[in-house]
Scaffold this motif. Structure first.
Motif, PDB file in Angstrom:
ATOM      1  N   PHE A 138    -107.235 -27.445 -62.576  1.00  0.00           N
ATOM      2  CA  PHE A 138    -107.630 -26.036 -62.648  1.00  0.00           C
ATOM      3  C   PHE A 138    -108.101 -25.784 -64.072  1.00  0.00           C
ATOM      4  O   PHE A 138    -107.300 -25.577 -64.978  1.00  0.00           O
ATOM      5  CB  PHE A 138    -106.432 -25.161 -62.300  1.00  0.00           C
ATOM      6  N   VAL A 139    -109.397 -25.836 -64.276  1.00  0.00           N
ATOM      7  CA  VAL A 139    -109.938 -25.836 -65.630  1.00  0.00           C
ATOM      8  C   VAL A 139    -110.926 -24.685 -65.801  1.00  0.00           C
ATOM      9  O   VAL A 139    -111.735 -24.407 -64.925  1.00  0.00           O
ATOM     10  CB  VAL A 139    -110.598 -27.195 -65.950  1.00  0.00           C
ATOM     11  N   SER A 140    -110.832 -24.014 -66.941  1.00  0.00           N
ATOM     12  CA  SER A 140    -111.671 -22.838 -67.155  1.00  0.00           C
ATOM     13  C   SER A 140    -111.944 -22.623 -68.629  1.00  0.00           C
ATOM     14  O   SER A 140    -111.240 -23.149 -69.499  1.00  0.00           O
ATOM     15  CB  SER A 140    -110.977 -21.588 -66.598  1.00  0.00           C
ATOM     16  N   VAL A 141    -112.978 -21.841 -68.907  1.00  0.00           N
ATOM     17  CA  VAL A 141    -113.127 -21.242 -70.226  1.00  0.00           C
ATOM     18  C   VAL A 141    -112.053 -20.157 -70.326  1.00  0.00           C
ATOM     19  O   VAL A 141    -111.823 -19.425 -69.357  1.00  0.00           O
ATOM     20  CB  VAL A 141    -114.530 -20.618 -70.385  1.00  0.00           C
ATOM     21  N   PRO A 142    -111.342 -20.058 -71.447  1.00  0.00           N
ATOM     22  CA  PRO A 142    -110.291 -19.032 -71.557  1.00  0.00           C
ATOM     23  C   PRO A 142    -110.806 -17.638 -71.236  1.00  0.00           C
ATOM     24  O   PRO A 142    -111.970 -17.319 -71.475  1.00  0.00           O
ATOM     25  CB  PRO A 142    -109.857 -19.136 -73.026  1.00  0.00           C
ATOM     26  N   ARG A 143    -109.924 -16.805 -70.704  1.00  0.00           N
ATOM     27  CA  ARG A 143    -110.203 -15.420 -70.320  1.00  0.00           C
ATOM     28  C   ARG A 143    -111.140 -15.338 -69.109  1.00  0.00           C
ATOM     29  O   ARG A 143    -112.010 -14.493 -69.028  1.00  0.00           O
ATOM     30  CB  ARG A 143    -110.778 -14.596 -71.494  1.00  0.00           C
ATOM     31  N   SER A 144    -110.927 -16.260 -68.169  1.00  0.00           N
ATOM     32  CA  SER A 144    -111.699 -16.257 -66.923  1.00  0.00           C
ATOM     33  C   SER A 144    -110.797 -16.048 -65.710  1.00  0.00           C
ATOM     34  O   SER A 144    -111.185 -16.381 -64.592  1.00  0.00           O
ATOM     35  CB  SER A 144    -112.459 -17.579 -66.755  1.00  0.00           C
ATOM     36  N   GLY A 145    -109.601 -15.526 -65.930  1.00  0.00           N
ATOM     37  CA  GLY A 145    -108.707 -15.255 -64.820  1.00  0.00           C
ATOM     38  C   GLY A 145    -107.868 -16.438 -64.379  1.00  0.00           C
ATOM     39  O   GLY A 145    -107.346 -16.451 -63.266  1.00  0.00           O
ATOM     40  N   ASN A 146    -107.705 -17.433 -65.255  1.00  0.00           N
ATOM     41  CA  ASN A 146    -106.908 -18.613 -64.925  1.00  0.00           C
ATOM     42  C   ASN A 146    -105.470 -18.238 -64.579  1.00  0.00           C
ATOM     43  O   ASN A 146    -104.918 -18.672 -63.559  1.00  0.00           O
ATOM     44  CB  ASN A 146    -106.949 -19.590 -66.109  1.00  0.00           C
TER      45      ASN A 146
END
Length: 399
Positions: free
Chosen positions: A117-125
Motif C-alpha cells: 500500500f504505497v502512496s505520496v504522503p497526504r493521499s488518504g493512506n
C-alpha cells in the motif's frame, strides 16, 4: 456541461492482470510472464515447470538489493513443491537475487507475501488503512517506526508501532484504528504494508536488520491511491509546516517527485508486472463511491485468502463515524472544483507542464484546464475592478 462533468467523479480503477498459462495457478500473481530463460539466468534460482513459477533454490531466499549492504525481501511469498517451501521470484526484477540466509529468523521474514500500500504522503493512506483494518479485522503494517495519535481531547495519546520479526515490519499492536477487540495482527499468507517509497526513500531504523530503505519489495499486489498534484502539494506543505514552521516545500521539486513516484510503481519493471488497484483520493468523498472502491479493492487483492479471514465486513469500516468524510479540507466536491482559488496561474501552468501525461491518465486534465481558465478570468476581474476603483478615486465622507 463542463462543471457537471467535473462534479461527476467516477472512481479510477486499474488492475494489471494477465491470463495465466497454468489455470491451476490463477491466484499466483504474475506467474505467466516469467520465462524459463529469464529464470535460469538468475543465480541460485530454478524454474518449476508444473507450477510455471521461478523460485529460489531450497534454503535460499529472494531479496531486492539496493546495494550489498542494504536489501529488503522481495515480498512475493513461497510455493510448496515436493513438500518443501521455495521463495518466489518476481518477474523482470534485475535487482532481485537468491541468497542463502544465515538464520531461521531471516527466512521467516522472507516468507510473508506483501500487499503493498504505497502512496505520496497526504493521499488518504491512513484513511484507507483504517477502513481495511475494520473491514478485514487485520492490522495493517508499515516500513516506518511510525507514531500515531489516538483518542481526542484529554484522552488523546501518542502510540508507536512495534517491530515484528515475523514480518520484518512495524505494526500498531491494535491497528492504526486502535481497536484491540476488533483487529488482530496478521497471521495469514500476506500482510498489508504501508510505504511512501520512492517519494520518501528512507526512514530511521533502530535495531532493525532492514537498514534505512523504506522500500517494501515487489509484493504480490499494489494498492495505489493518487491525489491531484497541486492539492497533494498543498496538503504535504501544510503537514510539514505543522512541525517545521520554516519548512520550504518547493513546488517544482514536489511535482517531479510526484511524477517519479507514480511512474515508478505503474510503468517500471518489475513493479509494472504486479496486479494493482489505482483509485483517486477525490473519489473517496462520496459514500457510494467509497463503498465501491473498498469492495473492489478487497476482491481484486483477494484479501480473504491472502489475509486468512473468513469474511470481509465492509460495513464495519464504512459505517464507523470516525471514518466519515470530514466537513473541512479540500476533498469535498465544491472545494475540488473551486481549487483555482488556492493556486496562482503560474502554479497551475507549471503543474500542467510537468505532469500532463499523468493528469490525462488519472482523469485530472480537464479539471486543471478548468482551473486555469477560471484563474485567468478571476485575475482579470480583480485587475479590472482595481483599475476601476483607482479611476473613481477615494471618496471623502460628507461632513
Amino acid at each position: 456541461l463542463l462543471l457537471l462533468l467535473l462534479l461527476t467523479f467516477y472512481p479510477l480503477v486499474t488492475a494489471t492482470t494477465a491470463a495465466l498459462k497454468n489455470k491451476n495457478n490463477a491466484k499466483e500473481y504474475g506467474a505467466d510472464v516469467i520465462s524459463r530463460n529469464e529464470c535460469e539466468s538468475l543465480k541460485n534460482a530454478l524454474y518449476l515447470e508444473e507450477q510455471n513459477l521461478c523460485v529460489c533454490e531450497h534454503e535460499f531466499d529472494c531479496n531486492l538489493f539496493h546495494n550489498k549492504e542494504l536489501h529488503v525481501p522481495c515480498g512475493v511469498g513461497v510455493v510448496m513443491n515436493d513438500n518443501k517451501l521455495f521463495e518466489r521470484v518476481p518477474v523482470h526484477c534485475k535487482a532481485c537475487e537468491c541468497v542463502q540466509t544465515m538464520s531461521k529468523k531471516e527466512r521467516q521474514i522472507m516468507k510473508v507475501s506483501r500487499i503493498v500500500f504505497v502512496s505520496v504522503p497526504r493521499s488518504g493512506n491512513g484513511w484507507m488503512r483504517k477502513l481495511l483494518e475494520l473491514s478485514t479485522g487485520i492490522v495493517t503494517e508499515t516500513v516506518f517506526h511510525e507514531k500515531f495519535a489516538v483518542g481526542e481531547g484529554e484522552k488523546k495519546e501518542v502510540k508507536a508501532a512495534v517491530y515484528r520479526p515475523e514480518t520484518g515490519l512495524f505494526a500498531p499492536e491494535c491497528g492504526l484504528i486502535n481497536e484491540c477487540d476488533r483487529v488482530k495482527l496478521a497471521t495469514g499468507e500476506a500482510v498489508v504494508v504501508k510505504s511512501h517509497f520512492p517519494f520518501i526513500p528512507s526512514h530511521e531504523s533502530k535495531n532493525v536488520d532492514l537498514g534505512t530503505a523504506s522500500d517494501v519489495g515487489v509484493g504480490v499486489f499494489h494498492i495505489l491511491p493518487v491525489r491531484n498534484p497541486l492539492d497533494n502539494y498543498d496538503a504535504w506543505k501544510r503537514y510539514l509546516q505543522l512541525s517545521h514552521k520554516d519548512a520550504d516545500v518547493n513546488l517544482t521539486v514536489f511535482l517531479k517527485s510526484w511524477v517519479d513516484h507514480h511512474t515508478f510503481w505503474q510503468d517500471t519493471a518489475p513493479y509494472s508486472y504486479v496486479p494493482k488497484y489505482v483509485y483517486r483520493f477525490e473519489d473517496m468523498n462520496d459514500a457510494h463511491k467509497r463503498q465501491r472502491i473498498l469492495q473492489t479493492l478487497a476482491e481484486r487483492a483477494d484479501m480473504e485468502r491472502l489475509l486468512g479471514v473468513d469474511t470481509i465486513d465492509l460495513d464495519r469500516g464504512l459505517k464507523d463515524s470516525r471514518l466519515q468524510l470530514r466537513k473541512k479540507g479540500h476533498v469535498e466536491q465544491s472545494a475540488i472544483v473551486d481549487g483555482y482559488m488556492r493556486f496562482t496561474e503560474e502554479e497551475i501552468v507549471l503543474a500542467i507542464e510537468m505532469t500532463e501525461p499523468l493528469l490525462v491518465r488519472f482523469k485530472y486534465f480537464n479539471l486543471y484546464v478548468h482551473w486555469l481558465k477560471m484563474r485567468r478570468e478571476y485575475d482579470k476581474f480583480l485587475k479590472e475592478s482595481h483599475e476601476e476603483f483607482k479611476a473613481e478615486g477615494f471618496q471623502v465622507l460628507p461632513s
